[in-house]
Design a protein around this motif. Structure first.
Motif, PDB file in Angstrom:
ATOM      1  N   LEU A  12      11.234  25.204   5.191  1.00 30.32           N
ATOM      2  CA  LEU A  12      12.180  25.634   4.176  1.00 30.32           C
ATOM      3  C   LEU A  12      12.860  26.500   4.949  1.00 30.32           C
ATOM      4  O   LEU A  12      12.092  27.461   5.707  1.00 30.32           O
ATOM      5  CB  LEU A  12      11.149  25.972   3.220  1.00 30.32           C
ATOM      6  CG  LEU A  12      11.820  27.057   2.175  1.00 30.32           C
ATOM      7  CD1 LEU A  12      12.852  26.336   1.274  1.00 30.32           C
ATOM      8  CD2 LEU A  12      10.763  27.618   1.053  1.00 30.32           C
ATOM      9  N   LEU A  21      14.677  21.646   4.260  1.00 34.10           N
ATOM     10  CA  LEU A  21      15.429  21.972   2.986  1.00 34.10           C
ATOM     11  C   LEU A  21      16.057  23.409   3.453  1.00 34.10           C
ATOM     12  O   LEU A  21      15.217  24.318   3.734  1.00 34.10           O
ATOM     13  CB  LEU A  21      14.606  22.076   1.738  1.00 34.10           C
ATOM     14  CG  LEU A  21      15.265  22.758   0.469  1.00 34.10           C
ATOM     15  CD1 LEU A  21      16.443  21.996   0.237  1.00 34.10           C
ATOM     16  CD2 LEU A  21      14.290  22.921  -0.391  1.00 34.10           C
ATOM     17  N   PHE A  46       9.657  16.346  -2.105  1.00 28.16           N
ATOM     18  CA  PHE A  46       9.714  17.343  -0.877  1.00 28.16           C
ATOM     19  C   PHE A  46       8.231  17.416  -0.332  1.00 28.16           C
ATOM     20  O   PHE A  46       7.932  18.215   0.351  1.00 28.16           O
ATOM     21  CB  PHE A  46      10.062  18.608  -1.277  1.00 28.16           C
ATOM     22  CG  PHE A  46      11.728  18.600  -1.765  1.00 28.16           C
ATOM     23  CD1 PHE A  46      12.546  18.675  -0.569  1.00 28.16           C
ATOM     24  CD2 PHE A  46      11.983  19.138  -3.030  1.00 28.16           C
ATOM     25  CE1 PHE A  46      13.900  18.809  -1.028  1.00 28.16           C
ATOM     26  CE2 PHE A  46      13.253  18.979  -3.266  1.00 28.16           C
ATOM     27  CZ  PHE A  46      14.293  19.180  -2.412  1.00 28.16           C
ATOM     28  N   THR A  84       8.091  17.617   3.286  1.00 30.05           N
ATOM     29  CA  THR A  84       9.180  18.431   4.049  1.00 30.05           C
ATOM     30  C   THR A  84       8.486  19.478   4.999  1.00 30.05           C
ATOM     31  O   THR A  84       7.552  20.039   4.480  1.00 30.05           O
ATOM     32  CB  THR A  84       9.948  19.295   2.977  1.00 30.05           C
ATOM     33  OG1 THR A  84      10.551  18.293   1.969  1.00 30.05           O
ATOM     34  CG2 THR A  84      10.833  20.079   3.560  1.00 30.05           C
ATOM     35  N   PHE A 122      10.213  26.096  -4.972  1.00 34.41           N
ATOM     36  CA  PHE A 122       9.052  26.224  -4.530  1.00 34.41           C
ATOM     37  C   PHE A 122       7.624  25.429  -5.023  1.00 34.41           C
ATOM     38  O   PHE A 122       7.015  25.060  -4.299  1.00 34.41           O
ATOM     39  CB  PHE A 122       8.539  27.902  -4.538  1.00 34.41           C
ATOM     40  CG  PHE A 122       9.535  28.633  -3.758  1.00 34.41           C
ATOM     41  CD1 PHE A 122      10.493  28.247  -2.877  1.00 34.41           C
ATOM     42  CD2 PHE A 122       9.804  30.080  -3.937  1.00 34.41           C
ATOM     43  CE1 PHE A 122      11.402  28.860  -2.053  1.00 34.41           C
ATOM     44  CE2 PHE A 122      10.558  30.832  -3.296  1.00 34.41           C
ATOM     45  CZ  PHE A 122      11.287  30.444  -2.382  1.00 34.41           C
ATOM     46  N   THR A 160       7.967  28.205   7.147  1.00 33.10           N
ATOM     47  CA  THR A 160       9.085  28.967   6.377  1.00 33.10           C
ATOM     48  C   THR A 160      10.065  29.866   7.360  1.00 33.10           C
ATOM     49  O   THR A 160       9.299  30.672   7.846  1.00 33.10           O
ATOM     50  CB  THR A 160       8.599  29.696   5.268  1.00 33.10           C
ATOM     51  OG1 THR A 160       7.826  28.840   4.296  1.00 33.10           O
ATOM     52  CG2 THR A 160       9.627  30.265   4.292  1.00 33.10           C
ATOM     53  N   LEU A 213       7.755  22.197  -3.522  1.00 31.39           N
ATOM     54  CA  LEU A 213       7.640  22.028  -2.085  1.00 31.39           C
ATOM     55  C   LEU A 213       6.063  22.238  -1.454  1.00 31.39           C
ATOM     56  O   LEU A 213       5.333  22.673  -2.094  1.00 31.39           O
ATOM     57  CB  LEU A 213       8.266  23.258  -1.338  1.00 31.39           C
ATOM     58  CG  LEU A 213       9.498  23.241  -1.351  1.00 31.39           C
ATOM     59  CD1 LEU A 213      10.277  24.814  -0.987  1.00 31.39           C
ATOM     60  CD2 LEU A 213      10.270  22.318  -0.220  1.00 31.39           C
ATOM     61  N   ARG A 218       3.803  24.051   5.416  1.00 28.47           N
ATOM     62  CA  ARG A 218       5.276  24.033   5.784  1.00 28.47           C
ATOM     63  C   ARG A 218       5.605  25.108   6.583  1.00 28.47           C
ATOM     64  O   ARG A 218       4.845  26.166   6.735  1.00 28.47           O
ATOM     65  CB  ARG A 218       6.189  24.026   4.690  1.00 28.47           C
ATOM     66  CG  ARG A 218       6.301  25.451   3.666  1.00 28.47           C
ATOM     67  CD  ARG A 218       7.442  25.160   2.935  1.00 28.47           C
ATOM     68  NE  ARG A 218       7.673  26.556   2.283  1.00 28.47           N
ATOM     69  CZ  ARG A 218       6.844  27.034   1.146  1.00 28.47           C
ATOM     70  NH1 ARG A 218       6.118  26.191   0.676  1.00 28.47           N
ATOM     71  NH2 ARG A 218       7.050  28.201   0.767  1.00 28.47           N
TER      72      ARG A 218
END
Length: 450
Positions: free
Chosen positions: A158, A83, A152, A155, A179, A188, A182, A186
């Protein structure tokens, strides 16, 4: 903060750990040597680290996150894999296009979720689980609030592009919604041309301590950019001086393009219409225009069909318009950081450029703050007083006619909005009356049965 000097020794994209198909795609786009932000951030991202990259406008930040994301995606393809959040619609569209070009060999599916587009069609796109989603916070938050049909939870990435703008406060509520949706596990990635107060906040968003890379230059604007100011006593002289600057520039550089930045949407429309009245073909870009009009303006400017763009700060960030040779600040930027982003539209990819800022005596203090921020002194740009006086009356007439035209457009727009509101109210009243009649009929039927 990790901040490393870019050594003079040459390095190729293939030396960064990227797979051959990505390197070949870059070669086909004319890209072979990595920029500093790409050189230092790509290997870290490929290793699975969170990353904050702070680098000058036009330094290749988009590829710094797009290339490693696509490599990781090719190893385990599924949607929604990454994303990407951006503050403006135009930047979202541009990033999506770059992803599509590079990801063509793996049949990449990219969705753009922005305002000004059909919500239902976007919902269908989201439900199809694209590999990459590029979105503005407001529209994506709307979809998350109104639908539970997508997730998400898987995912991997980000990305906050123009991260400082996203964290200024305007998008706080929407970002909280996003957020929350998510996964905590992840990577970031945060990128911007400017960063100061929000750096600690970015580190917190990254969850795990990120790798931070920032350009070491003491000057926040590129070295090959000529930066000047024009001091004007009042608006009459300012408008005529603007025309003289444009006449002088276009006379010497007939094939070059320029952007004029204004303080707000109304001022943007006023300057655009006035320039049309004086024979300067131009396109306007601001948030009051419909999305199709905004896209048409960018398309005409990028294709060089129009060599003059009049815009608000919506055009100051991220847009890849490489042929701009002149940036004019018709209005002094409200904060120094905005100045950096505006003038970053020119002198890109090692080329030269010119930035001219119009100031009144009251705006000398804001100019000083800009100079302190960029660690550079602006020099005066000489404009011929005689030529300005010769066109003063003609310019004033054009501006007055433009003001009347813009006011008429505003009045017509308000009239149309009020008409739609009235129709909506009438529709609501009809529904309420219909409901009341239905309830009354039900009561009557009950009495008859009793």
């Amino acid at each position: 903060m990790n901040s490393e000097c870019f050594e003079s020794s040459s390095m190729l994209l293939s030396d960064l750990g990227l797979e051959n198909w990505l390197v070949e795609q870059c070669y086909s786009m004319g890209i072979s040597d990595p920029t500093p932000v790409q050189r230092y951030c790509i290997p870290k991202i490929l290793k699975g680290e969170n990353c904050i990259g702070i680098s000058q406008t036009g330094s290749g930040k988009t590829l710094a996150f797009a290339l490693p994301i696509l490599q990781k995606l090719s190893e385990d393809p599924y949607g929604i894999f990454a994303l990407v959040l951006t503050p403006t619609r135009e930047l979202a569209i541009q990033i999506a296009e770059q992803f599509k070009v590079i990801g063509k060999p793996i049949h990449l599916e990219v969705s753009v979720i922005i305002g000004g587009m059909n919500m239902v069609a976007q919902g269908s796109e989201i439900n199809s689980q694209p590999h990459i989603m590029v979105a503005t916070p407001g529209r994506l938050a709307d979809h998350l609030k109104s639908s539970n049909d997508f997730s998400f939870k898987r995912t991997r990435f980000l990305v906050l592009d123009e991260a400082d703008r996203l964290l200024e406060g305007q998008f706080t509520e929407q970002l909280e919604v996003i957020f929350e949706a998510l996964p905590s596990q992840r990577q970031t990635l945060c990128f911007s041309a400017t960063m100061s107060k929000n750096l600690d906040e970015l580190k917190n968003i990254s969850c795990i301590k990120p790798f931070v890379w920032a350009t070491e230059s003491d000057v926040s604007t590129v070295e090959k950019l000529e930066q000047h100011y024009v001091l004007v006593p009042h608006m009459l002289v300012k408008n005529a001086s603007l025309i003289e600057v444009l006449n002088n520039f276009q006379g010497k550089n007939p094939d070059s393009s320029a952007i004029i930045f204004t303080k707000n949407c109304k001022c943007c429309q006023l300057v655009s219409v006035a320039l049309h009245n004086l024979g300067f073909e131009n396109v306007a870009l601001n948030s009051h225009l419909k999305q199709r009009e905004r896209l048409a303006s960018i398309s005409k400017f990028k294709s060089n069909k129009s060599k003059l763009l009049v815009a608000t700060d919506v055009a100051s960030r991220g847009l890849d318009i490489p042929m701009v040779d002149l940036v004019i600040n018709y209005s002094v930027p409200p904060v120094p950081k905005n100045y950096i982003h505006r003038v970053g539209r020119t002198a890109r990819a090692g080329k030269g450029g010119l930035a001219i800022t119009f100031i009144t005596p009251r705006e000398i203090a804001p100019l000083k703050r800009i100079e302190d921020e960029i660690n550079t002194k602006l020099t005066e740009y000489k404009v011929s007083d005689k030529k300005v006086l010769n066109i003063l009356l003609q310019v004033e007439v054009a501006w007055r006619e433009a003001a009347i035209s813009v006011e008429d457009e505003d009045a017509e727009e308000k009239k149309e909005i009020n008409k739609r509101k009235e129709e909506a109210m009438q529709g609501t009243e009809l529904q309420e009356n219909k409901y009341k009649r239905s309830k009354h009929k039900q009561k009557s039927n009950k009495k008859i049965k009793n």
